[in-house]
Design a protein around this motif. Structure first.
Motif, PDB file in Angstrom:
ATOM      1  N   MET A 105       0.840  -1.205   0.000  1.00 37.62           N
ATOM      2  CA  MET A 105       0.000   0.000   0.000  1.00 37.62           C
ATOM      3  C   MET A 105       0.878   1.258   0.000  1.00 37.62           C
ATOM      4  N   ASN A 106       0.443   2.239  -0.780  1.00 33.35           N
ATOM      5  CA  ASN A 106       1.244   3.462  -0.830  1.00 33.35           C
ATOM      6  C   ASN A 106       0.973   4.347   0.378  1.00 33.35           C
ATOM      7  N   LEU A 107       2.032   4.960   0.859  1.00 37.15           N
ATOM      8  CA  LEU A 107       1.857   5.881   1.993  1.00 37.15           C
ATOM      9  C   LEU A 107       1.418   7.242   1.461  1.00 37.15           C
ATOM     10  N   GLN A 108       0.410   7.814   2.116  1.00 33.83           N
ATOM     11  CA  GLN A 108      -0.006   9.178   1.811  1.00 33.83           C
ATOM     12  C   GLN A 108       0.200  10.016   3.065  1.00 33.83           C
ATOM     13  N   ILE A 109       0.758  11.182   2.913  1.00 30.10           N
ATOM     14  CA  ILE A 109       0.851  12.113   4.040  1.00 30.10           C
ATOM     15  C   ILE A 109      -0.087  13.253   3.660  1.00 30.10           C
ATOM     16  N   GLY A 110      -1.220  13.342   4.336  1.00 27.89           N
ATOM     17  CA  GLY A 110      -2.298  14.183   3.829  1.00 27.89           C
ATOM     18  C   GLY A 110      -2.658  13.627   2.462  1.00 27.89           C
ATOM     19  N   GLU A 111      -2.698  14.507   1.447  1.00 30.97           N
ATOM     20  CA  GLU A 111      -3.003  14.037   0.078  1.00 30.97           C
ATOM     21  C   GLU A 111      -1.735  13.906  -0.750  1.00 30.97           C
ATOM     22  N   PHE A 112      -0.578  13.867  -0.116  1.00 28.72           N
ATOM     23  CA  PHE A 112       0.682  13.832  -0.862  1.00 28.72           C
ATOM     24  C   PHE A 112       1.375  12.486  -0.717  1.00 28.72           C
ATOM     25  N   SER A 113       2.100  12.106  -1.757  1.00 29.77           N
ATOM     26  CA  SER A 113       2.979  10.939  -1.623  1.00 29.77           C
ATOM     27  C   SER A 113       4.333  11.462  -1.128  1.00 29.77           C
ATOM     28  N   PRO A 114       5.120  10.604  -0.479  1.00 27.80           N
ATOM     29  CA  PRO A 114       6.461  11.048  -0.061  1.00 27.80           C
ATOM     30  C   PRO A 114       7.300  11.535  -1.251  1.00 27.80           C
ATOM     31  N   GLU A 115       7.141  10.891  -2.422  1.00 27.83           N
ATOM     32  CA  GLU A 115       7.919  11.306  -3.603  1.00 27.83           C
ATOM     33  C   GLU A 115       7.600  12.758  -3.975  1.00 27.83           C
ATOM     34  N   GLU A 116       6.285  13.078  -3.936  1.00 31.45           N
ATOM     35  CA  GLU A 116       5.898  14.444  -4.300  1.00 31.45           C
ATOM     36  C   GLU A 116       6.524  15.451  -3.341  1.00 31.45           C
ATOM     37  N   LEU A 117       6.474  15.127  -2.041  1.00 30.71           N
ATOM     38  CA  LEU A 117       7.010  16.067  -1.050  1.00 30.71           C
ATOM     39  C   LEU A 117       8.516  16.205  -1.199  1.00 30.71           C
ATOM     40  N   ALA A 118       9.191  15.074  -1.464  1.00 27.19           N
ATOM     41  CA  ALA A 118      10.652  15.130  -1.644  1.00 27.19           C
ATOM     42  C   ALA A 118      10.998  15.989  -2.859  1.00 27.19           C
ATOM     43  N   ASP A 119      10.220  15.843  -3.943  1.00 27.93           N
ATOM     44  CA  ASP A 119      10.503  16.640  -5.141  1.00 27.93           C
ATOM     45  C   ASP A 119      10.233  18.123  -4.890  1.00 27.93           C
ATOM     46  N   MET A 120       9.150  18.406  -4.142  1.00 29.05           N
ATOM     47  CA  MET A 120       8.777  19.809  -3.935  1.00 29.05           C
ATOM     48  C   MET A 120       9.733  20.526  -2.986  1.00 29.05           C
ATOM     49  N   TYR A 121      10.159  19.819  -1.939  1.00 32.52           N
ATOM     50  CA  TYR A 121      10.891  20.519  -0.859  1.00 32.52           C
ATOM     51  C   TYR A 121      12.346  20.085  -0.703  1.00 32.52           C
ATOM     52  N   GLY A 122      12.745  19.025  -1.342  1.00 35.23           N
ATOM     53  CA  GLY A 122      14.111  18.523  -1.153  1.00 35.23           C
ATOM     54  C   GLY A 122      14.199  17.647   0.086  1.00 35.23           C
ATOM     55  N   THR A 123      15.360  17.052   0.272  1.00 36.77           N
ATOM     56  CA  THR A 123      15.569  16.170   1.423  1.00 36.77           C
ATOM     57  C   THR A 123      16.895  16.522   2.082  1.00 36.77           C
ATOM     58  N   PRO A 124      17.125  16.149   3.337  1.00 37.07           N
ATOM     59  CA  PRO A 124      16.189  15.478   4.233  1.00 37.07           C
ATOM     60  C   PRO A 124      15.092  16.454   4.655  1.00 37.07           C
ATOM     61  N   LEU A 125      13.928  15.914   4.946  1.00 34.27           N
ATOM     62  CA  LEU A 125      12.753  16.740   5.183  1.00 34.27           C
ATOM     63  C   LEU A 125      11.945  16.154   6.320  1.00 34.27           C
ATOM     64  N   LEU A 126      11.588  16.993   7.294  1.00 31.72           N
ATOM     65  CA  LEU A 126      10.659  16.545   8.327  1.00 31.72           C
ATOM     66  C   LEU A 126       9.273  17.072   7.967  1.00 31.72           C
ATOM     67  N   VAL A 127       8.333  16.159   7.849  1.00 33.41           N
ATOM     68  CA  VAL A 127       6.959  16.526   7.482  1.00 33.41           C
ATOM     69  C   VAL A 127       6.064  16.254   8.682  1.00 33.41           C
ATOM     70  N   VAL A 128       5.262  17.237   9.060  1.00 32.97           N
ATOM     71  CA  VAL A 128       4.295  16.994  10.135  1.00 32.97           C
ATOM     72  C   VAL A 128       2.896  17.153   9.549  1.00 32.97           C
TER      73      VAL A 128
END
Ligand SMILES: Cc1ncc(COP(=O)(O)O)c(C=O)c1O
Length: 392
Positions: free
Chosen positions: A1-24
């Protein structure tokens, strides 16, 4: 199963904000607060968030309408004032005279004193003030109970916090001398408590303390364990045990102090995710290593409590290391898929205990709420890191 953080996938968040990234995931944090309130509804209570778990102002602002804030240092008081009002702040911890004066001038809601000496100092300082102090005063007491690990056990008779039960009489006497109304007894057992029965014991011991009936508020601190592993009971189990014990005992003894709780980890822990990218994949002998751009200096409890953070990824298990120059910089055995590692349950005591060891910058922090995401703490530049170490 794919992980969603809110309505985002981790890949999307990594692409948008860069890494390492703490998401709350802030909607999860808010749900957790509501869960606390739901399971405490049978007993008179006040809920505070312990800001040390994750003190980013952008997060505090999101929740400060629904919880009081607990601060344990000058810095935490300052950050709490950015997000909330003084009469919604509880001040704990060791305090020097500057901090005591500031707290009384601000009229913080509750000031829990750590010792008889501190209480006397508060009393003397209050007498010198020429304005009305509305703050409620409390005293921290050790219950002679041990938390789950020595390092985070904070209510034994040997550790550095608070007074022993026999000193409550002195605390009341000193308070009378200085005209301080001592209304609260405070304790905090430790962090990541994994046995709901511990909270029954806490409630029993609080009611049995000398002069307990003279206090209107019982502040039980925080400590509720979160599900780093599936064996940790649910929040409902912890709060059910606490509420049942309270209802039984208060009925028997005939007085009903208001309960204050100061959870930190339990409010933000499970809503936080660290997203990092694989930088190198290598074989050492037979062992496959993935070196990622997240390191243990942002996961300090990994080092001193040997905590493992559950990872979401799929694929083969490999050993995962960070880039730091010490062999303990291992994140555990886990899975790295599509070049990404996602660690769950990282919302508490990660960024707040983070360091810049090896002169690596501390990560960016973002909040997610459904389809929205925004940055609440920028990632550090190398220039900032160098300045922090005294470069011109
Ligand atoms: C006085 C006090 N209250 C509350 C907390 C929060 O504990 P936790 O994050 O385990 O809930 C702490 C943590 O050290 C503390 O020292």
């Amino acid at each position: 199963m794919n992980l969603q953080i809110g309505e985002f996938s981790p890949e999307e968040l990594a692409d948008m904000y860069g890494t390492p990234l703490l998401v709350v995931d802030v909607s999860k944090v808010k749900e957790r607060i509501e869960e606390f309130k739901l399971h405490l509804k049978e007993i008179p209570h006040l809920l505070c968030y312990s800001v040390k778990a994750n003190p980013i102002p952008g997060l505090l602002k999101e929740i400060s309408d629904t919880v009081l804030l607990e601060a344990s240092s000058p810095g935490e008081l300052l950050v709490s004032l950015k997000a909330s009002k003084p009469d919604r702040i509880v001040l704990d911890g060791f305090k020097d005279s500057d901090l005591i004066t500031a707290a009384m001038k601000l009229n913080v809601f509750l000031l829990n004193s750590d010792s008889i000496q501190e209480l006397s100092e508060i009393g003397k300082m209050k007498m010198d003030l020429d304005f009305q102090v509305e703050t409620i005063f409390g005293i921290r007491v050790s219950l002679g109970l041990k938390g789950e690990s020595d390092i985070v056990s904070t209510s034994t008779l040997e550790d550095k916090f608070g007074v022993v039960p026999e000193q409550i009489r002195d605390a009341l006497r000193i308070s009378n001398e200085f005209g301080l109304e001592l209304k609260c007894i405070h304790t905090h057992i430790g962090s990541q408590i994994e046995r709901p029965g511990t909270y029954r014991e806490v409630v029993e011991r609080m009611f049995s303390l000398p002069h307990s009936e003279e206090f209107d508020l019982f502040d039980l601190g925080g400590g509720f364990g979160i599900r780093y592993s599936k064996t940790v009971p649910s929040l409902e189990a912890f709060l059910g045990e606490l509420s049942d014990a309270y209802l039984e005992i208060s009925d028997r003894v005939g007085f009903c102090p208001k309960i204050i709780l100061e959870p930190g980890r339990s409010i933000v822990g499970e809503s936080g995710y660290f997203i990092s990218r694989e930088k190198t994949r290598k074989k050492k002998g037979r062992v496959e290593w993935s070196i990622v751009d997240l390191s243990t200096n942002h996961l300090l409890e990994r080092l001193y409590l040997f905590r493992t953070y559950p990872s979401w990824n799929e694929g083969n298990e490999v050993k995962i290391g960070g880039p730091l120059c010490f062999s303990g910089d291992e994140l555990g055995v886990g899975r790295v898929s599509n070049g990404l590692l996602v660690l769950k349950n990282c919302g508490a005591y990660t960024i707040s205990k983070s360091s810049q060891y090896n002169l690596y910058p501390r990560p960016k922090v973002i909040l997610v709420d459904g389809y929205k995401s925004w940055e609440i703490k920028e990632g550090e530049s190398y220039l900032k890191v160098l300045n922090d170490f005294g470069a011109d």
